[in-house]
Structure formats: C-alpha cells, structure tokens
Design an enzyme around this catalytic site. Structure first.
Site, PDB file in Angstrom:
ATOM      1  N   LYS A  97     -25.628 -28.521  18.748  1.00 25.84           N
ATOM      2  CA  LYS A  97     -24.477 -28.842  17.910  1.00 25.84           C
ATOM      3  C   LYS A  97     -23.567 -29.809  18.676  1.00 25.84           C
ATOM      4  O   LYS A  97     -22.851 -29.416  19.589  1.00 25.84           O
ATOM      5  CB  LYS A  97     -23.679 -27.585  17.546  1.00 25.84           C
TER       6      LYS A  97
ATOM      7  N   GLU B 125     -19.921 -26.002  31.508  1.00 26.88           N
ATOM      8  CA  GLU B 125     -19.404 -27.195  32.212  1.00 26.88           C
ATOM      9  C   GLU B 125     -18.068 -27.541  31.575  1.00 26.88           C
ATOM     10  O   GLU B 125     -18.021 -27.988  30.429  1.00 26.88           O
ATOM     11  CB  GLU B 125     -20.384 -28.365  32.050  1.00 26.88           C
TER      12      GLU B 125
ATOM     13  N   CYS C 199     -14.552 -35.827  32.111  1.00 29.07           N
ATOM     14  CA  CYS C 199     -14.141 -34.617  32.837  1.00 29.07           C
ATOM     15  C   CYS C 199     -13.942 -34.892  34.315  1.00 29.07           C
ATOM     16  O   CYS C 199     -13.230 -34.167  34.996  1.00 29.07           O
ATOM     17  CB  CYS C 199     -15.187 -33.532  32.633  1.00 29.07           C
TER      18      CYS C 199
ATOM     19  N   GLU D  97      -5.139 -30.275  32.345  1.00 23.04           N
ATOM     20  CA  GLU D  97      -6.017 -31.412  32.073  1.00 23.04           C
ATOM     21  C   GLU D  97      -5.410 -32.231  30.933  1.00 23.04           C
ATOM     22  O   GLU D  97      -5.153 -31.702  29.849  1.00 23.04           O
ATOM     23  CB  GLU D  97      -7.407 -30.898  31.656  1.00 23.04           C
TER      24      GLU D  97
HETATM   25  P1  NAD Z   1     -14.057 -28.446  23.001  1.00 18.14           P
HETATM   26  O1  NAD Z   1     -14.174 -27.263  23.880  1.00 18.14           O
HETATM   27  O2  NAD Z   1     -12.955 -28.502  22.033  1.00 18.14           O
HETATM   28  O3  NAD Z   1     -15.391 -28.677  22.168  1.00 18.14           O
HETATM   29  C1  NAD Z   1     -16.650 -28.806  22.786  1.00 18.14           C
HETATM   30  C2  NAD Z   1     -17.719 -28.401  21.801  1.00 18.14           C
HETATM   31  O4  NAD Z   1     -17.575 -27.012  21.527  1.00 18.14           O
HETATM   32  C3  NAD Z   1     -17.641 -29.097  20.460  1.00 18.14           C
HETATM   33  O5  NAD Z   1     -18.949 -29.327  19.982  1.00 18.14           O
HETATM   34  C4  NAD Z   1     -16.932 -28.076  19.592  1.00 18.14           C
HETATM   35  O6  NAD Z   1     -17.202 -28.206  18.215  1.00 18.14           O
HETATM   36  C5  NAD Z   1     -17.513 -26.790  20.137  1.00 18.14           C
HETATM   37  N1  NAD Z   1     -16.705 -25.599  19.884  1.00 18.14           N
HETATM   38  C6  NAD Z   1     -15.364 -25.515  19.720  1.00 18.14           C
HETATM   39  N2  NAD Z   1     -15.008 -24.227  19.488  1.00 18.14           N
HETATM   40  C7  NAD Z   1     -16.143 -23.495  19.535  1.00 18.14           C
HETATM   41  C8  NAD Z   1     -16.425 -22.115  19.375  1.00 18.14           C
HETATM   42  N3  NAD Z   1     -15.464 -21.228  19.136  1.00 18.14           N
HETATM   43  N4  NAD Z   1     -17.706 -21.697  19.484  1.00 18.14           N
HETATM   44  C9  NAD Z   1     -18.688 -22.586  19.749  1.00 18.14           C
HETATM   45  N5  NAD Z   1     -18.486 -23.902  19.891  1.00 18.14           N
HETATM   46  C10 NAD Z   1     -17.222 -24.363  19.795  1.00 18.14           C
HETATM   47  O7  NAD Z   1     -14.015 -29.693  23.997  1.00 18.14           O
HETATM   48  P2  NAD Z   1     -13.827 -31.213  23.602  1.00 18.14           P
HETATM   49  O8  NAD Z   1     -12.385 -31.410  23.272  1.00 18.14           O
HETATM   50  O9  NAD Z   1     -14.882 -31.619  22.647  1.00 18.14           O
HETATM   51  O10 NAD Z   1     -14.179 -31.934  24.978  1.00 18.14           O
HETATM   52  C11 NAD Z   1     -13.271 -32.179  25.979  1.00 18.14           C
HETATM   53  C12 NAD Z   1     -13.384 -31.127  27.058  1.00 18.14           C
HETATM   54  O11 NAD Z   1     -14.709 -31.123  27.583  1.00 18.14           O
HETATM   55  C13 NAD Z   1     -12.492 -31.419  28.249  1.00 18.14           C
HETATM   56  O12 NAD Z   1     -11.912 -30.219  28.696  1.00 18.14           O
HETATM   57  C14 NAD Z   1     -13.457 -31.955  29.287  1.00 18.14           C
HETATM   58  O13 NAD Z   1     -13.042 -31.824  30.626  1.00 18.14           O
HETATM   59  C15 NAD Z   1     -14.665 -31.152  29.000  1.00 18.14           C
HETATM   60  N6  NAD Z   1     -15.856 -31.799  29.542  1.00 18.14           N
HETATM   61  C16 NAD Z   1     -16.476 -31.240  30.636  1.00 18.14           C
HETATM   62  C17 NAD Z   1     -17.578 -31.859  31.187  1.00 18.14           C
HETATM   63  C18 NAD Z   1     -18.288 -31.279  32.380  1.00 18.14           C
HETATM   64  O14 NAD Z   1     -19.435 -31.653  32.608  1.00 18.14           O
HETATM   65  N7  NAD Z   1     -17.693 -30.381  33.142  1.00 18.14           N
HETATM   66  C19 NAD Z   1     -18.063 -33.043  30.628  1.00 18.14           C
HETATM   67  C20 NAD Z   1     -17.401 -33.580  29.535  1.00 18.14           C
HETATM   68  C21 NAD Z   1     -16.305 -32.947  28.987  1.00 18.14           C
END
Ligand code: NAD
Length: 487
Positions: A178, A253, A287, A391
C-alpha cells in the site's frame, strides 16, 4: 488503465488484474494545487481480495529457485529503466519533487533496488556449526514467510516501495503493498510492467488508499504475518498496537531529527555544498535530511555567512524546469505545518536568516497555487525548541554554535530520534570517537547519503526498529530454522 476527462483514474492491482474501486480519493498536483488524479479508496474488501491473491500465488512463487526469481527481478529493473523518463515525469508531477531529482535519484534507484536484490539473493549463505563431541552438525535453513504487507510513505514513492517489494519477492514471499494515498501513480505504472517482466499473477498486489482504511486492514489481516513499514513514528506506534494481537513481525523505518556536526577543521568547500544538499534536497522531505547543524564556534560566523549566501541561490519553482532545485511540498496541510515551525521559532526569539517570511518567492503564473517554500535557515534556536526537537520534514534547517566535542555529542543525542548524523572534520581520531558515541543508525563523515545497499539501514530510538539491507532484509523476509543432524 482508465482515463476520465483530464483526470487520471488509478485502479487496484490484484491477482494480476487492474480492478476498479467503488470510491476514490482526490490526488493533487502539488506544484499547481489542482486535483489531477483519482486514487482508489480501498478498505477491508479490497485488502481481503489482495491477500487471497497473494496467498494463492505463494506456493508456486516460493518454490521457484533464487536464480529464477533473480532473472525476473532483473527483467523488471530493465523495464523500469526503459521507461525511466515517463516514471520520472510522473513522480515529479505526483510528489512535487524536481524532475532532476526524480530522473537522477528516485527512478534509477527504484530500478536498482530490483537489480540489487536480484543479485544479493544469489549470494546469501546460511550458517553451519559442528559439535564433534556430540557427533552433531547444526545448520540453519531459511524459507520465505508468506504474504508480506508493505506500507510506504510519500516522500520517495517508488524508491521506497521497491526497496521493500524487491527483497520481499526475491526471498520468495508474495506481497500486498500500500503506497501513500498522496503518491500512488508510479506504483500503479509499475504494475503495468509486472506481467511483461514475468512476475506471476498474485505475487505483487497493490492496494491503494488511506492509512486508516486500507493500511489498517492490511496491518490487522490475520494472514499477513509480517509488515514492513516506512513512515512517521506516530503511525508506527498505531501499527504496533494494531498488529500486537497477531504477534506480527515488524520492520519500522521512521522519522529523524538529524544532526550535522561541523568541527573547525572541516573542509568547508566540501562541507557547505553537501550540507545544503543534506538540508534541502527533495524540499527537505527525506528522512535523512539534516535539520540541526552544530558548528564549532571558531568557524560559526563564517559558516553561517557562506551557508546562507549559498542557500539563497537555490532556485525554487516549477518542478518540471530542469534548472529548479526546490520543487513543491507534498500538500497544502504539510506546507502549513512546515511554515508554522518557522513562525514558532521566530516567536521564541530565533533569527530567520533566509527563506520563509524573509525573501520573496517568485513563482511562474501556473504555479502560484502550488505548495512552495524557499529554503529557510534559522539561527539562535534553543536546543529545547520544537524546531530543534521535532521532525519538520521540509526545507528548514537550524544552525547553532558549539564549543567542545563532549558538549556537541550530548546535544546531538538530546532528541528522541536516532536515524542519521553527519560529522565534518579532518581529524580521523575525532571522527571515529564521535561516530561511535552518536545515537544514530547511520553516521556519515565528510559526506552525506553515500549508501552501500549491502549494509544495514535504519534508525535507533524513535527512528525505528530493525534494519534494511542485503543481509538484514533477507533475514526479515525469511523465517529461520535450526536443524541438528546426529551422525
Ligand atoms: P505516514 O506515517 O503518515 O504514512 C506512511 C504510510 O503509512 C502511508 O502509506 C500511510 O497511508 C500509511 N498509514 C497511515 N496511517 C496508517 C495506519 N493507521 N495503519 C497503516 N498504515 C497507515 O508518513 P508520511 O507522512 O507518508 O511520510 C513521512 C514520514 O516518513 C516522515 O516521518 C519520514 O521521516 C518518514 N520516513 C522514514 C524513512 C526511513 O527510512 N526511516 C524514509 C522515508 C520517510
């Protein structure tokens, strides 16, 4: 593929077929503010169908040899590379990132993820020990786990999704993925290549939709024993809670609040351009981006002057213009959130030296409703301020002075996150000392974002659980068994 009026309409990809959904979510072009795409608003029903397709495909896929799977992964890499320009254009439009970044980073890496795991799966070895006194040998065998649930964020859409799909299927699992509801287009485009690459139906299923509906349905599905998630720490907490009753295997991650530590013997001619990139690349929406820059007092003024002068040269505007360095942020809400951090810093007495609220943003006519923000440098921020603790995930970086090595290590470690740190110095002994003491899953010294995919990637503290990489992903996506033979 379905196209209605000017809108692009995506469909779920389940069991090798594109399947329309009963309801859709609007997806925006961040550089214009227009709705340009409809993304399926999937829920339990669609996830159920995808998990079933993945389960059905598992026996055949998991019984293929690593070499057979490797050949298919390589073919998929070829096909993505062949369509690189179309993928890059789509990623830039969907996410707001510059076309240059999509062309040179996102899409080449997405293809390389398949190529890398196509190769690494051929070179994994299991362990064996001999217990001569007992007349026994022990060895481990590894087998794919089953249906892997893969959830990815919006900042590096195809890059991070393929970083999960590739190892999962290379190891013989089947997947239900997803992507973020805000950036689903390139995942959908990739589905069109799967059959041609030889990926059997049901091995890769993609269900589009929100985290709350589609994401949670996947996390809670009893037939999905492992979840690989990249996203925010807050969402990871929710996923952990929801998956706990099923005792699922999780790889998380998460976010970062990454320090750059610049000692007074650093080579500023290398350090300044690299720290600009580490702060503002991809609009600061990586990130691994630097958001706290600690500069030793002796060079603080010089660094700040040169850094701000260079930051002002970064061109913000239409992402499809190849001369642009900073594209649009992902959404209106996210832009507002990032701007609010700058306002809060100002209210606390910090100085905004360039960017938001200081310099004028000059946008082409067609982009005036887009979600743009200039690279912003803030100085004199207190360590306890939210800009130094939380962040921000935008083109905002804070610069502060420090005096001693001991002090800066403590301050750099004084956040809840521990993803990536950067250290700049020409003193090798100091580099090793500092790198060892930083609470950070990755430490780059005198460089940034140089990755060997063989080695572990991931964060400590609130930045994650588990690591990804050749060996780590192999271990995550396989179940190990220890077998003892008495002779
Ligand atoms: P997010 O947590 O809002 O969403 C990430 C994914 O999770 C999306 O596909 C979203 O639809 C899904 N999601 C949201 N709520 C959910 C739930 N309750 N159950 C299951 N899935 C759910 O994050 P974002 O805003 O899309 O991305 C930005 C974040 O990602 C930042 O915090 C960034 O640091 C982090 N990030 C980390 C890495 C890493 O490798 N450590 C890499 C890229 C981004």
């Amino acid at each position: 593929m379905a196209q209605s009026k000017a809108l692009l309409v995506l469909e779920n990809f389940i069991g090798g077929k594109f399947i329309p959904c009963s309801s859709y979510i609007d997806s925006y072009n961040p550089s214009t503010g227009d709705v340009y795409c409809k993304v399926p608003d999937s829920g339990k029903e669609e996830v159920e169908a995808a998990v079933k397709a993945a389960k059905d495909a598992f026996p055949i896929w998991s019984s293929k040899s690593p070499l057979e799977r490797s050949q298919i992964l390589n073919k998929l890499a070829d096909l993505i590379e062949h369509d690189l320009e179309a993928f890059a254009q789509a990623e830039s439009k969907d996410q707001g990132k510059t076309i240059t970044f999509a062309r040179t980073v996102d899409i080449p890496r997405a293809a390389y993820n398949f190529r890398f795991f196509a190769s690494s799966i051929l070179h994994q070895v299991t362990e064996c020990t001999e217990m001569a006194t007992m007349g026994c040998v022990h060895y481990t065998s590894r087998a794919p786990v089953g249906v892997a649930g893969l959830i990815s964020p919006w900042n590096l859409p195809l890059y991070l999704l393929t970083w999960k799909i590739a190892p999962a299927i290379a190891c013989g699992n089947t997947v239900v993925a997803k992507p973020s509801e805000m950036t689903s287009v390139t995942a959908w485009m990739m589905c069109k290549l799967l059959e041609k690459a030889g990926v059997p139906h049901g091995v890769v299923n993609i269900v589009f939709g929100t985290g709350a509906k589609a994401g949670e349905a996947l996390v809670c599905h009893p037939d999905v024993p492992l979840i690989s998630f990249t996203g925010s720490t807050l969402t990871a907490q929710r996923i952990t809670e929801k998956s706990a009753p099923h005792c699922k295997r999780l790889s998380l991650e998460l976010g970062g609040k990454n320090p750059a530590i610049i000692f007074d013997d650093a080579d500023l001619s290398q350090c300044i351009p690299t720290t600009l990139r580490s702060s503002f690349a991809n609009q600061g929406e990586i990130c691994l981006c630097t958001s706290r820059i600690f500069v030793q007092r002796g060079i603080y003024s010089e660094f700040l002057k040169r850094f701000v002068a260079e930051a002002k040269k970064w061109k913000t505007g239409n992402p499809s213009d190849p001369t642009v360095d900073v594209g649009a942020l992902i959404s209106k809400e996210h832009l507002e959130k990032v701007r609010n951090y700058v306002k809060k810093a100002q209210a606390e007495g910090a100085r905004v030296l360039c960017g938001e609220g200081v310099d004028a943003l000059d946008l082409p006519l067609g982009n005036q409703k887009g979600y743009f923000m200039l690279p912003t440098v803030i100085a004199e921020v207190k360590d306890e301020s939210c800009c130094m603790q939380e962040e921000i995930f935008g083109p905002v970086t804070c610069v502060v002075a420090f005096d001693t090595e001991e002090e800066v290590i403590k301050r750099a470690n004084g956040v809840k996150y521990g993803l990536a740190a950067t250290v700049w110095s020409s003193n090798v002994g100091r580099i090793h000392r500092v790198a060892h003491r930083l609470q950070s899953g990755l430490v780059w010294t005198n460089c940034w974002l140089v990755r060997d995919l063989n080695l572990p990637f991931g964060g400590m503290k609130a930045s994650g659980i588990g690591r990804e990489g050749a060996k780590d992903s192999y271990e995550f996506f396989t179940e190990v068994k220890t077998i003892t033979i008495k002779h």
